[in-house]
Write a protein that holds these residues in place. Structure first.
Motif, mmCIF file in Angstrom:
data_model
loop_
_atom_site.group_PDB
_atom_site.id
_atom_site.type_symbol
_atom_site.label_atom_id
_atom_site.label_comp_id
_atom_site.label_asym_id
_atom_site.label_seq_id
_atom_site.Cartn_x
_atom_site.Cartn_y
_atom_site.Cartn_z
ATOM 1 N N GLU A 24 -0.164 -4.039 -0.944
ATOM 2 C CA GLU A 24 0.657 -3.127 -0.146
ATOM 3 C C GLU A 24 1.247 -3.848 1.063
ATOM 4 O O GLU A 24 2.412 -3.675 1.388
ATOM 5 N N ARG A 25 0.425 -4.654 1.734
ATOM 6 C CA ARG A 25 0.902 -5.398 2.905
ATOM 7 C C ARG A 25 1.985 -6.389 2.507
ATOM 8 O O ARG A 25 3.002 -6.520 3.188
ATOM 9 N N ASN A 27 4.037 -6.129 0.044
ATOM 10 C CA ASN A 27 5.252 -5.354 -0.239
ATOM 11 C C ASN A 27 5.953 -4.923 1.047
ATOM 12 O O ASN A 27 7.178 -4.963 1.130
ATOM 13 N N ARG A 28 5.168 -4.515 2.048
ATOM 14 C CA ARG A 28 5.770 -4.103 3.328
ATOM 15 C C ARG A 28 6.459 -5.273 4.019
ATOM 16 O O ARG A 28 7.510 -5.120 4.621
ATOM 17 N N LEU A 29 5.859 -6.453 3.943
ATOM 18 C CA LEU A 29 6.367 -7.615 4.677
ATOM 19 C C LEU A 29 7.401 -8.434 3.902
ATOM 20 O O LEU A 29 7.957 -9.389 4.437
ATOM 21 N N ARG A 30 7.678 -8.064 2.679
ATOM 22 C CA ARG A 30 8.610 -8.836 1.847
ATOM 23 C C ARG A 30 9.988 -8.966 2.495
ATOM 24 O O ARG A 30 10.566 -10.048 2.522
ATOM 25 N N SER A 31 10.514 -7.887 3.067
ATOM 26 C CA SER A 31 11.862 -7.954 3.673
ATOM 27 C C SER A 31 11.871 -8.891 4.881
ATOM 28 O O SER A 31 12.844 -9.607 5.104
ATOM 29 N N GLU A 47 1.382 -6.826 12.434
ATOM 30 C CA GLU A 47 1.915 -5.467 12.378
ATOM 31 C C GLU A 47 1.195 -4.611 13.417
ATOM 32 O O GLU A 47 -0.028 -4.596 13.466
ATOM 33 N N ASP A 50 4.851 0.695 14.937
ATOM 34 C CA ASP A 50 6.216 0.691 14.409
ATOM 35 C C ASP A 50 6.878 -0.676 14.444
ATOM 36 O O ASP A 50 7.986 -0.833 13.955
ATOM 37 N N GLN A 52 6.745 -5.151 14.237
ATOM 38 C CA GLN A 52 6.132 -6.312 13.619
ATOM 39 C C GLN A 52 6.615 -7.548 14.374
ATOM 40 O O GLN A 52 7.767 -7.613 14.794
ATOM 41 N N ASN A 74 10.191 -1.224 12.636
ATOM 42 C CA ASN A 74 10.161 -0.577 11.315
ATOM 43 C C ASN A 74 10.723 -1.497 10.234
ATOM 44 O O ASN A 74 11.532 -1.098 9.403
ATOM 45 N N TYR A 75 10.323 -2.759 10.302
ATOM 46 C CA TYR A 75 10.663 -3.796 9.320
ATOM 47 C C TYR A 75 12.143 -4.171 9.313
ATOM 48 O O TYR A 75 12.628 -4.805 8.395
#
Length: 122
Positions: A24-25, A27-31, A47, A50, A52, A74-75
């Motif tokens: 999950e982490r 996937n969140r940080l991929r962008s 992280e 809101d 990073q 928010n990424y």
């Protein structure tokens, strides 16, 4: 290498939870990784609520190993760099609560009597 075949039910749940959490982490940080990997070497990404903060270094042969901190809300990139982690946190807070329209980070630096110059640079 660990053998996952001989685990009891409790151990399987623990291992699967850890693996799912890491996935999950990732996937969140991929962008963020895709945004930075073209020009920078990423040391770590922190992280916090809101926002990073990525600790990065430029990909260059200049011999300068200066660490910078790139901030995301928010990424999504804020398009600013900080010299220290503390400065990055203050910039993120000022961006979050005032959309970075003021010099809140500068005032907080003065209130805290903090110097955000990295060690060795005067």
């Amino acid at each position: 290498m660990r053998d996952f075949k001989n685990l009891n039910a409790f151990q399987e749940v623990q291992i699967n939870h850890i693996l799912d959490t890491n996935k999950e982490r990732d996937n969140r940080l991929r962008s963020i990784r895709q945004y930075l990997e073209k020009s920078y070497i990423i040391e770590e990404i922190t992280e916090m609520n809101d926002y990073q903060i990525a600790k990065i270094r430029r990909k260059s042969n200049s011999g300068i190993n200066e660490w910078l901190y790139s901030m995301f809300f928010n990424y999504n990139p804020i398009h600013e760099m900080a010299m220290t982690f503390d400065q990055a946190v203050l910039i993120c807070l000022s961006y979050k609560y005032n959309n970075r329209n003021t010099d809140a980070a500068l005032y907080l630096e003065r209130i805290l009597n903090a110097s955000f110059m990295p060690e060795g640079i005067e």
